[in-house]
Design a protein around this motif. Structure first.
Motif, PDB file in Angstrom:
ATOM      1  N   LEU A   1      12.320  -3.414   6.004  1.00 55.10           N
ATOM      2  CA  LEU A   1      11.797  -3.387   4.631  1.00 55.10           C
ATOM      3  C   LEU A   1      12.371  -2.248   3.801  1.00 55.10           C
ATOM      4  CD1 LEU A   1       8.009  -4.120   5.348  1.00 55.10           C
ATOM      5  CD2 LEU A   1       9.802  -5.742   4.716  1.00 55.10           C
ATOM      6  N   GLY A   2      13.152  -1.379   4.444  1.00 58.42           N
ATOM      7  CA  GLY A   2      13.708  -0.242   3.717  1.00 58.42           C
ATOM      8  C   GLY A   2      12.673   0.814   3.393  1.00 58.42           C
ATOM      9  N   LEU A   3      11.714   1.045   4.309  1.00 59.16           N
ATOM     10  CA  LEU A   3      10.632   2.003   4.086  1.00 59.16           C
ATOM     11  C   LEU A   3      10.679   3.085   5.151  1.00 59.16           C
ATOM     12  CD1 LEU A   3       7.733  -0.592   3.567  1.00 59.16           C
ATOM     13  CD2 LEU A   3       9.015   0.580   1.758  1.00 59.16           C
ATOM     14  N   SER A   4       9.910   4.149   4.935  1.00 57.73           N
ATOM     15  CA  SER A   4       9.752   5.159   5.975  1.00 57.73           C
ATOM     16  C   SER A   4       8.835   4.608   7.064  1.00 57.73           C
ATOM     17  CB  SER A   4       9.148   6.437   5.391  1.00 57.73           C
ATOM     18  OG  SER A   4       7.794   6.211   5.013  1.00 57.73           O
ATOM     19  N   ASP A   5       8.930   5.199   8.268  1.00 63.23           N
ATOM     20  CA  ASP A   5       8.060   4.764   9.354  1.00 63.23           C
ATOM     21  C   ASP A   5       6.593   4.933   8.989  1.00 63.23           C
ATOM     22  OD1 ASP A   5      10.380   4.276  10.687  1.00 63.23           O
ATOM     23  OD2 ASP A   5       9.953   5.585  12.405  1.00 63.23           O
ATOM     24  N   ALA A   6       6.264   6.034   8.315  1.00 64.96           N
ATOM     25  CA  ALA A   6       4.869   6.305   7.958  1.00 64.96           C
ATOM     26  C   ALA A   6       4.334   5.251   6.989  1.00 64.96           C
ATOM     27  CB  ALA A   6       4.736   7.698   7.353  1.00 64.96           C
ATOM     28  N   THR A   7       5.158   4.867   6.010  1.00 64.88           N
ATOM     29  CA  THR A   7       4.722   3.860   5.037  1.00 64.88           C
ATOM     30  C   THR A   7       4.580   2.493   5.700  1.00 64.88           C
ATOM     31  OG1 THR A   7       5.805   5.052   3.245  1.00 64.88           O
ATOM     32  CG2 THR A   7       5.276   2.744   2.842  1.00 64.88           C
ATOM     33  N   ALA A   8       5.523   2.153   6.582  1.00 65.03           N
ATOM     34  CA  ALA A   8       5.421   0.883   7.294  1.00 65.03           C
ATOM     35  C   ALA A   8       4.182   0.855   8.173  1.00 65.03           C
ATOM     36  CB  ALA A   8       6.679   0.660   8.138  1.00 65.03           C
ATOM     37  N   SER A   9       3.864   1.978   8.815  1.00 65.79           N
ATOM     38  CA  SER A   9       2.666   2.055   9.648  1.00 65.79           C
ATOM     39  C   SER A   9       1.407   1.869   8.811  1.00 65.79           C
ATOM     40  CB  SER A   9       2.629   3.404  10.372  1.00 65.79           C
ATOM     41  OG  SER A   9       1.470   3.510  11.167  1.00 65.79           O
ATOM     42  N   GLU A  10       1.397   2.439   7.602  1.00 63.36           N
ATOM     43  CA  GLU A  10       0.236   2.296   6.715  1.00 63.36           C
ATOM     44  C   GLU A  10       0.039   0.839   6.308  1.00 63.36           C
ATOM     45  OE1 GLU A  10      -0.961   3.589   2.162  1.00 63.36           O
ATOM     46  OE2 GLU A  10       0.423   4.856   3.304  1.00 63.36           O
ATOM     47  N   HIS A  11       1.139   0.166   5.948  1.00 66.72           N
ATOM     48  CA  HIS A  11       1.031  -1.241   5.569  1.00 66.72           C
ATOM     49  C   HIS A  11       0.569  -2.090   6.758  1.00 66.72           C
ATOM     50  CE1 HIS A  11       2.499  -0.428   1.668  1.00 66.72           C
ATOM     51  NE2 HIS A  11       3.793  -0.376   1.959  1.00 66.72           N
ATOM     52  N   ALA A  12       1.091  -1.796   7.932  1.00 73.56           N
ATOM     53  CA  ALA A  12       0.688  -2.546   9.118  1.00 73.56           C
ATOM     54  C   ALA A  12      -0.793  -2.356   9.410  1.00 73.56           C
ATOM     55  CB  ALA A  12       1.531  -2.110  10.321  1.00 73.56           C
ATOM     56  N   ALA A  13      -1.299  -1.140   9.221  1.00 77.23           N
ATOM     57  CA  ALA A  13      -2.717  -0.878   9.468  1.00 77.23           C
ATOM     58  C   ALA A  13      -3.591  -1.694   8.528  1.00 77.23           C
ATOM     59  CB  ALA A  13      -3.002   0.612   9.312  1.00 77.23           C
ATOM     60  N   ALA A  14      -3.191  -1.794   7.254  1.00 76.43           N
ATOM     61  CA  ALA A  14      -3.974  -2.573   6.289  1.00 76.43           C
ATOM     62  C   ALA A  14      -3.966  -4.050   6.640  1.00 76.43           C
ATOM     63  CB  ALA A  14      -3.420  -2.354   4.882  1.00 76.43           C
ATOM     64  N   LEU A  15      -2.803  -4.572   7.027  1.00 73.80           N
ATOM     65  CA  LEU A  15      -2.718  -5.984   7.405  1.00 73.80           C
ATOM     66  C   LEU A  15      -3.510  -6.257   8.680  1.00 73.80           C
ATOM     67  CD1 LEU A  15       1.088  -6.600   6.706  1.00 73.80           C
ATOM     68  CD2 LEU A  15      -0.848  -7.405   5.328  1.00 73.80           C
ATOM     69  N   ARG A  16      -3.487  -5.299   9.617  1.00 77.56           N
ATOM     70  CA  ARG A  16      -4.239  -5.464  10.856  1.00 77.56           C
ATOM     71  C   ARG A  16      -5.743  -5.445  10.588  1.00 77.56           C
ATOM     72  NH1 ARG A  16      -1.923  -1.790  13.298  1.00 77.56           N
ATOM     73  NH2 ARG A  16      -3.386  -0.083  12.987  1.00 77.56           N
ATOM     74  N   ALA A  17      -6.192  -4.564   9.692  1.00 80.71           N
ATOM     75  CA  ALA A  17      -7.621  -4.487   9.366  1.00 80.71           C
ATOM     76  C   ALA A  17      -8.122  -5.783   8.750  1.00 80.71           C
ATOM     77  CB  ALA A  17      -7.874  -3.315   8.414  1.00 80.71           C
ATOM     78  N   ALA A  18      -7.243  -6.471   8.045  1.00 81.84           N
ATOM     79  CA  ALA A  18      -7.619  -7.750   7.426  1.00 81.84           C
ATOM     80  C   ALA A  18      -7.465  -8.922   8.384  1.00 81.84           C
ATOM     81  CB  ALA A  18      -6.765  -7.994   6.188  1.00 81.84           C
ATOM     82  N   GLY A  19      -7.024  -8.659   9.626  1.00 80.24           N
ATOM     83  CA  GLY A  19      -6.868  -9.725  10.594  1.00 80.24           C
ATOM     84  C   GLY A  19      -5.618 -10.551  10.418  1.00 80.24           C
ATOM     85  N   LEU A  20      -4.646 -10.048   9.631  1.00 88.77           N
ATOM     86  CA  LEU A  20      -3.443 -10.822   9.347  1.00 88.77           C
ATOM     87  C   LEU A  20      -2.333 -10.566  10.358  1.00 88.77           C
ATOM     88  CD1 LEU A  20      -3.331 -10.422   5.461  1.00 88.77           C
ATOM     89  CD2 LEU A  20      -4.444 -12.181   6.831  1.00 88.77           C
ATOM     90  N   ILE A  21      -2.398  -9.433  11.080  1.00 84.43           N
ATOM     91  CA  ILE A  21      -1.433  -9.166  12.144  1.00 84.43           C
ATOM     92  C   ILE A  21      -2.176  -8.568  13.336  1.00 84.43           C
ATOM     93  CG2 ILE A  21       0.422  -8.709  10.473  1.00 84.43           C
ATOM     94  CD1 ILE A  21       0.214  -5.723  11.277  1.00 84.43           C
ATOM     95  N   THR A  22      -1.540  -8.608  14.497  1.00 80.01           N
ATOM     96  CA  THR A  22      -2.039  -7.898  15.670  1.00 80.01           C
ATOM     97  C   THR A  22      -1.029  -6.811  16.032  1.00 80.01           C
ATOM     98  OG1 THR A  22      -0.949  -9.441  17.175  1.00 80.01           O
ATOM     99  CG2 THR A  22      -3.243  -9.899  16.598  1.00 80.01           C
TER     100      THR A  22
END
Length: 338
Positions: free
Chosen positions: A276-297
């Motif tokens: 995605l062309g992002l920093s690891d920290a930003t990608a981790s933040e987006h992944a956490a939000a998607l995981r909290a919504a049940g959209l990813i594991t």
């Protein structure tokens, strides 16, 4: 004001309709079509449809001589053919009572076909089915794919809010002019009523053809349905139906939407960041939000973690949506397994 009294059993059964209900969306569209006012927002849409409606639709107007329609028109099936068959399954006593109610204060007598419907005549039921089908094909079919996309985006918005802030906050976010006090959800409305699901639960259904107060359907043996206005505030246009990704992207944010597309296959946080062309920290933040919504594991794989889209995430992303091709200079090849 409508007060929905929710028990613990009801709160455990609060759900968001995963797909739009064709006939309920049609009901709200016809309600908007027939009501005066807001000419700037709805005028061109009304004029276009009024010139296109076939004669086969006219019986629907006979069933709503006053402000409220008979309850057997409240159909929440997400399949059009199933929905068209549903009114016929209404108990005869309920049909007769509802037709008597809607004509009780109307000065004109019901037309012959409505009297036949009151008697349970099969030909009258066919008239109703044909009218609903003709209305759907004329009013909604041209923009139905966009309605589906808008519904998917609203589903996601609710899921994210419920995951981050809880069911009560999600209910109030879905219907902004509402409040959740103790176990009562208060909805601004033109009538005063107390609704008690008593364990049947509550189902939220957004509509994109209505801008008035939420519509509450309390039908025996079913969850209480709350149909509430959502979307851009104007009827969906067939011309906009080609923008499949826009609605979901607007809710999630572009980066999270693209992450959801990419995670059809498992990626580590670093791989996702580079994709995605992002920093690891930003990608981790987006992944956490998607995981909290049940959209990813997210599962641990040695010293790293791998993220992948869930079945709920698959439901929200249409099969023909595709992630952007990776940058070959920086992207790692995603692993084939989870």
């Amino acid at each position: 004001m409508i007060r929905v009294h929710l028990t613990a059993a009801d709160l455990a059964r609060v759900r968001f309709a995963p797909r739009p209900a064709p006939l309920q969306e049609l009901n709200t569209a016809l309600l908007t079509l027939c009501q005066p006012g807001d000419a700037l927002r709805y005028g061109p849409w009304r004029q276009r449809l009024l010139h296109r409606l076939p004669d086969a639709v006219r019986p629907l107007r006979d069933l709503v001589p006053a402000a409220r329609a008979p309850s057997f028109l409240d159909v929440f099936a997400d399949d059009l053919h199933e929905g068209l068959a549903a009114p016929r399954a209404t108990p005869a006593a309920v049909v007769r009572a509802e037709l008597t109610r809607v004509y009780a204060t109307h000065p004109a007598p019901p037309p012959p076909w409505v009297r036949d419907l009151h008697r349970g005549d099969a030909d009258a039921w066919r008239v109703l089915r044909q009218a609903q089908h003709a209305a759907f094909e004329t009013v909604l079919r041209p923009a139905w794919s966009l309605v589906q996309d808008l519904h998917r985006a609203e589903f996601t918005r609710y899921a994210v809010t419920a995951a981050e802030a809880g069911v009560g906050a999600a209910l109030c976010a879905a219907v902004p002019d509402s409040a959740f006090r103790a176990d009562v959800w208060e909805l601004a409305a033109h009538r005063d009523a107390d609704v008690r699901p008593a364990g049947r639960g509550l189902t939220l259904l957004p509509t994109f053809h209505w801008s008035g107060a939420p519509l509450v359907a309390d039908l025996p043996g079913q969850p209480v349905y709350v149909t509430y206005p959502a979307g851009p505030g104007v009827p969906p246009s067939p011309a906009a139906a080609g923008d499949r990704a826009g609605a979901l992207s607007a809710v999630l944010g572009r980066a999270r939407y693209e992450a959801l597309l990419v995670l059809a296959e498992a990626h580590t946080t670093g791989q996702l960041a580079r994709r995605l062309g992002l920093s690891d920290a930003t990608a981790s933040e987006h992944a956490a939000a998607l995981r909290a919504a049940g959209l990813i594991t997210t599962v641990r794989a040695g010293r790293a973690v791998r993220h992948r889209r869930t079945a709920l995430g698959d439901l929200l992303v249409r099969p023909r949506d595709r992630p952007a091709p990776p940058d070959r200079a920086t992207a790692d090849r995603p692993p084939a397994d989870a």
